[in-house]
Design a protein around this motif. Structure first.
Motif, PDB file in Angstrom:
ATOM      1  N   HIS A  50      -1.667  11.494   3.612  1.00 32.58           N
ATOM      2  CA  HIS A  50      -1.356  12.016   2.082  1.00 32.58           C
ATOM      3  C   HIS A  50      -1.051  11.210   1.274  1.00 32.58           C
ATOM      4  O   HIS A  50      -1.741  11.414  -0.145  1.00 32.58           O
ATOM      5  CB  HIS A  50      -0.377  13.467   2.020  1.00 32.58           C
TER       6      HIS A  50
ATOM      7  N   ASP B 233      -3.721  10.239  -1.572  1.00 35.05           N
ATOM      8  CA  ASP B 233      -3.373  10.396  -3.230  1.00 35.05           C
ATOM      9  C   ASP B 233      -3.685   9.033  -3.779  1.00 35.05           C
ATOM     10  O   ASP B 233      -4.118   8.939  -5.110  1.00 35.05           O
ATOM     11  CB  ASP B 233      -2.051  10.713  -3.464  1.00 35.05           C
TER      12      ASP B 233
ATOM     13  N   LYS C  50      -7.255   8.504  -4.188  1.00 40.14           N
ATOM     14  CA  LYS C  50      -7.999   9.152  -5.175  1.00 40.14           C
ATOM     15  C   LYS C  50      -7.696   8.805  -6.804  1.00 40.14           C
ATOM     16  O   LYS C  50      -8.262   8.740  -7.603  1.00 40.14           O
ATOM     17  CB  LYS C  50      -7.575  10.590  -5.090  1.00 40.14           C
ATOM     18  N   GLN C  51      -6.249   8.163  -7.017  1.00 40.81           N
ATOM     19  CA  GLN C  51      -6.249   7.522  -8.205  1.00 40.81           C
ATOM     20  C   GLN C  51      -6.853   6.255  -8.460  1.00 40.81           C
ATOM     21  O   GLN C  51      -7.432   6.267  -9.634  1.00 40.81           O
ATOM     22  CB  GLN C  51      -4.547   7.295  -8.111  1.00 40.81           C
TER      23      GLN C  51
END
Length: 216
Positions: free
Chosen positions: A153, A157, A160-161
């Motif tokens: 996870h 994340d 994605k950033q």
């Protein structure tokens, strides 16, 4: 522009890689969960085996007590018959034979009971050891699953950033290139008011001047 980190293709490629890594993590978690279920089924089977051994031990104990009671009754009968006449010798012999047979049965049952008790104790120790080992393996598997899931996870994340940041930068660069392209076309039109449009084959193309994207 080049086809490196400034290109949208790289962002899509990184997104596909992240999706593949995420899917692999989910499949690994599924395997761990399947392994946990198998460990739980094995523990349930061990509980059933121990219960069966305990029931067998209880049955053998009841038979042993019944046989001992019968042996006591035979011994009492033998003692009473010793005071009778010689006509009862055959009966005494028969009773003695039965007594010996019952004693042999008691000996055999005592051995079976002792073996069953030993086996039950060994099975109990093995079950306790298996429960401890299975509990430790279960806790370790769950801990590894949680750690890997948290790491996945977190990486998801972060990626994605990064992808959002690169996408914003690419969009900003694309907008700037469009503006530069429009300025270049306007400068050309200002210096050469009658250019030939290669797309429409006319001089001073009104559509291309007001919509420079048609020339991309």
């Amino acid at each position: 522009m080049g086809c490196g980190r400034r290109c949208g293709c790289w962002a899509l490629s990184e997104l596909e890689l992240e999706r593949a890594r995420h899917q692999a993590t989910l499949e690994e978690n599924t395997r761990y969960q399947r392994h946990i279920e198998e460990l739980r089924d094995e523990l349930s089977t061990l509980h059933s085996t121990v219960g069966e051994l305990e029931r067998r031990y209880s049955d053998l104990s009841a038979r042993y007590r019944t046989t001992v009671a019968s042996l006591d009754e035979v011994n009492d009968t033998t003692i009473r018959l010793k005071d009778h006449s010689t006509d009862l010798v055959d009966e005494n012999r028969r009773l003695r034979t039965n007594c010996e047979k019952l004693e042999e049965d008691v000996r055999v049952m005592r051995e079976e009971l002792e073996n069953a008790r030993t086996h039950a104790e060994e099975e109990h120790r093995r079950r306790v050891s298996s429960e401890v080992s299975l509990s430790r393996d279960l806790a370790d598997a769950e801990r590894k699953c949680h750690v890997k899931l948290r790491r996945a996870h977190s990486l998801h994340d972060m990626d994605k950033q990064h992808l959002r940041h690169d996408l914003d930068r690419l969009q900003h660069a694309l907008l700037r290139e469009k503006q530069n392209h429009q300025m270049t076309l306007r400068n050309l039109y200002r210096h050469y008011p009658y250019p030939t449009c290669s797309l429409h084959r006319v001089y001073n193309c009104h559509d291309c001047y007001h919509d420079p994207m048609l020339l991309d």
